[in-house]
Design an enzyme around this catalytic site. Structure first.
Site, mmCIF file in Angstrom:
data_model
loop_
_atom_site.group_PDB
_atom_site.id
_atom_site.type_symbol
_atom_site.label_atom_id
_atom_site.label_comp_id
_atom_site.label_asym_id
_atom_site.label_seq_id
_atom_site.Cartn_x
_atom_site.Cartn_y
_atom_site.Cartn_z
ATOM 1 N N SER A 114 49.723 67.719 45.741
ATOM 2 C CA SER A 114 48.226 67.946 45.814
ATOM 3 C C SER A 114 47.525 68.213 47.045
ATOM 4 C CB SER A 114 47.728 66.920 44.760
ATOM 5 O OG SER A 114 46.267 67.005 44.956
ATOM 6 N N GLN A 135 50.145 72.519 46.740
ATOM 7 C CA GLN A 135 49.005 72.930 45.723
ATOM 8 C C GLN A 135 47.608 73.105 46.511
ATOM 9 O OE1 GLN A 135 46.458 70.395 44.531
ATOM 10 N NE2 GLN A 135 45.389 72.135 43.612
ATOM 11 N N TYR A 137 43.613 73.411 46.062
ATOM 12 C CA TYR A 137 42.187 73.638 45.695
ATOM 13 C C TYR A 137 41.386 74.521 46.591
ATOM 14 C CZ TYR A 137 42.534 70.208 41.786
ATOM 15 O OH TYR A 137 42.899 69.443 40.532
ATOM 16 N N THR A 163 45.215 76.572 42.208
ATOM 17 C CA THR A 163 44.484 75.729 41.123
ATOM 18 C C THR A 163 43.447 76.541 41.023
ATOM 19 O OG1 THR A 163 45.771 73.860 41.466
ATOM 20 C CG2 THR A 163 43.943 73.816 39.858
ATOM 21 N N ARG A 172 35.029 63.815 31.898
ATOM 22 C CA ARG A 172 36.301 62.924 31.866
ATOM 23 C C ARG A 172 35.417 61.430 31.680
ATOM 24 N NH1 ARG A 172 40.112 64.996 36.936
ATOM 25 N NH2 ARG A 172 40.168 67.169 35.972
ATOM 26 N N LYS A 258 47.683 78.563 39.136
ATOM 27 C CA LYS A 258 47.873 77.532 38.395
ATOM 28 C C LYS A 258 46.775 77.284 37.414
ATOM 29 C CE LYS A 258 48.980 72.575 38.316
ATOM 30 N NZ LYS A 258 47.582 71.711 37.670
ATOM 31 N N HIS A 282 45.728 71.849 32.389
ATOM 32 C CA HIS A 282 45.404 70.903 33.367
ATOM 33 C C HIS A 282 45.628 69.544 32.727
ATOM 34 C CE1 HIS A 282 43.516 70.515 37.427
ATOM 35 N NE2 HIS A 282 43.569 69.448 37.208
ATOM 36 N N ARG A 285 42.621 67.996 30.882
ATOM 37 C CA ARG A 285 41.780 67.229 31.640
ATOM 38 C C ARG A 285 40.526 68.026 31.789
ATOM 39 N NH1 ARG A 285 43.745 62.560 34.117
ATOM 40 N NH2 ARG A 285 43.042 62.453 36.163
HETATM 41 C C1 FNR Z 1 46.182 66.153 37.903
HETATM 42 N N1 FNR Z 1 46.424 67.646 37.917
HETATM 43 C C2 FNR Z 1 46.095 68.085 39.193
HETATM 44 N N2 FNR Z 1 46.361 69.646 39.177
HETATM 45 C C3 FNR Z 1 46.240 70.114 40.442
HETATM 46 O O1 FNR Z 1 46.340 71.284 40.416
HETATM 47 N N3 FNR Z 1 45.832 69.572 41.391
HETATM 48 C C4 FNR Z 1 45.744 68.080 41.475
HETATM 49 O O2 FNR Z 1 45.210 67.585 42.519
HETATM 50 C C5 FNR Z 1 45.880 67.498 40.391
HETATM 51 N N4 FNR Z 1 45.544 66.129 40.329
HETATM 52 C C6 FNR Z 1 45.918 65.648 38.774
HETATM 53 C C7 FNR Z 1 45.509 64.032 38.714
HETATM 54 C C8 FNR Z 1 46.025 63.527 37.493
HETATM 55 C C9 FNR Z 1 45.920 62.008 37.525
HETATM 56 C C10 FNR Z 1 46.506 64.147 36.411
HETATM 57 C C11 FNR Z 1 47.078 63.686 35.035
HETATM 58 C C12 FNR Z 1 46.709 65.513 36.593
HETATM 59 C C13 FNR Z 1 47.095 68.473 36.807
HETATM 60 C C14 FNR Z 1 48.617 68.443 36.927
HETATM 61 O O3 FNR Z 1 48.872 69.128 37.651
HETATM 62 C C15 FNR Z 1 49.130 69.050 35.642
HETATM 63 O O4 FNR Z 1 48.674 70.322 35.478
HETATM 64 C C16 FNR Z 1 49.170 68.343 34.462
HETATM 65 O O5 FNR Z 1 49.443 66.880 34.629
HETATM 66 C C17 FNR Z 1 50.404 68.683 33.247
HETATM 67 O O6 FNR Z 1 49.920 67.764 32.160
HETATM 68 P P1 FNR Z 1 50.791 66.540 31.853
HETATM 69 O O7 FNR Z 1 52.427 67.040 32.415
HETATM 70 O O8 FNR Z 1 50.255 65.416 32.630
HETATM 71 O O9 FNR Z 1 50.732 66.385 30.470
#
Ligand code: FNR
Length: 385
Positions: A114, A135, A137, A163, A172, A258, A282, A285
């Protein structure tokens, strides 16, 4: 020390790791990891929509060991799944980025770092040993973007995930209630939570406070709160298709968007020359009324028609979900929380255990479906849910 086999007997499913992780982590850290947004409807939908997908087994296929290895963007991976990017993951367990980069290198599966990782690009690139995806941002400042991409390339990251699904960070509410919404300031209640989780606390003290070391050089200040505000401001602008074009010109390796959830965005992405579409909400989230990614996958895969590779994440919790995703049109599958639960539950051995658990589970599911390889899963869809 318990053997790998014993660990598989003790914690045979991702849900076992989640339960143990919850017991080991302070409440605020668990809420940061586990929460969706709003009422967690979208997160629950990811689960219920996976459960609704059924696959029909075929028998009398003779004896075989399913072949899991998969080619993606010119790289050979030992399985059709990898580790999704999770920022601030030292809150799950200190050093999780390093644990998972090492896991990826050993298992020859992708590890996505990340932008908000708690370790440097340079260290993680080395540890991932050719398995690293970076990844992004997208920063507002083009110089910062160009520099991050150059560092990622230099450190050996092969594939870029951009992303697109965070125009603003969602509210959240669970995180707000737990005291981790919009920055980290330890309240007395959070200190108490740490005291009741001594293993996590001791590991965190010995690792040091979580930082975002890859980004520090761009910050005008050393003060943590000001720095976090800077990161929030810099990385959370809405951006547009011309920004995608700029990144396309700057990154000469495989590039994936993404967070795509519509056929129209997927087709535009293909026109802009991206190599991959990551269908993702995501992990529930960002938008509590979003469809599950497994729900929109068939339409997006159909619209892309093989012009880009399709990757899916959000809600994947085992071999059956990986098989369902591949059957409905994904070329590859990523997991976020599943690997975090592993690291939080078992520390250094957690990444390794999660990868082994998923391989064993997927292989078992494929045997029961009568599928010798990943491609043959496409013929097994009974109901798309
Ligand atoms: C994320 N996700 C995420 N995505 C991204 O592109 N950059 C990031 O820094 C983060 N940070 C992040 C933190 C936390 C705590 C979570 C749970 C998720 C999203 C992540 O890449 C992914 O899309 C999801 O976690 C997929 O869903 P599942 O497998 O957690 O159900």
């Amino acid at each position: 020390m318990v053997s790998d086999e014993e660990l598989l007997q003790r914690y045979p499913a991702i849900s076992d790791l989640a339960r143990l992780a919850k017991r080991r982590m302070p409440h605020f850290a668990w809420e940061f990891l586990d929460s969706g947004t709003g009422e967690d409807v979208s997160k629950a939908r990811n689960r219920s929509r996976f459960d609704a997908v059924t696959l029909t087994p075929r028998f009398m296929q003779g004896e075989f060991a399913p072949e899991l290895s998969t080619e993606l963007f010119g790289s050979e991976y030992s399985a059709p799944f990898g580790i999704a990017p999770v920022g601030m993951n030292s809150l799950a367990w200190p050093g999780t980025d390093r644990i998972l980069a090492r896991t990826a290198a050993r298992h020859r599966i992708p590890y996505s770092m990340s932008t908000a990782a708690n370790e440097t690009i340079e260290n993680l690139g080395k540890l991932a040993d050719g398995m690293g995806w970076f990844q992004l941002y997208p920063p507002r400042n083009p110089n910062m973007r160009v520099d991050l991409l150059a560092r990622a390339r230099e450190a050996g990251f092969t594939t870029l995930l951009v992303t697109v699904d965070v125009p603003v960070i969602s509210r959240r509410e669970r995180q707000m209630r737990a005291g981790v919404g919009g920055g980290f300031r330890l309240s007395p209640s959070m200190v108490w939570q740490c005291m009741t989780r001594p293993q996590w606390s001791m590991a965190t003290v010995s690792e040091g406070k979580p930082r975002l070391p890859s980004l520090e050089r761009y910050s005008p200040t050393d003060d943590l709160q000001t720095f976090l505000a800077f990161v929030g401001e810099e990385l959370n602008g809405t951006f547009d298709w011309s920004y995608v074009d700029s990144i396309r010109n700057e990154w000469d390796g495989p590039m994936v968007l993404k967070g795509i959830m519509s056929a129209a965005d997927a087709q535009e992405a293909v026109r802009r020359g991206v190599d991959g579409i990551m269908v993702s909400n995501h992990g529930g989230r960002q938008l509590d009324g979003a469809p599950a990614s497994i729900e929109v996958l068939p339409e997006i895969a159909g619209a892309v028609g093989g012009q880009a590779r399709i990757i899916l994440d959000s809600g994947v919790r085992g071999g059956m979900d990986i098989a369902r995703s591949l059957a409905l049109g994904a070329d590859f599958v990523m997991l976020g929380r599943a690997f975090m639960f592993g690291a939080a539950a078992l520390g250094e051995r957690g990444g390794e255990h999660t990868a082994r658990l998923l391989r064993t589970d997927l292989s078992n599911v494929m045997s029961n479906l009568g599928c010798r390889d990943v491609a043959s899963l496409r013929d097994r869809v009974a109901s798309a849910g």
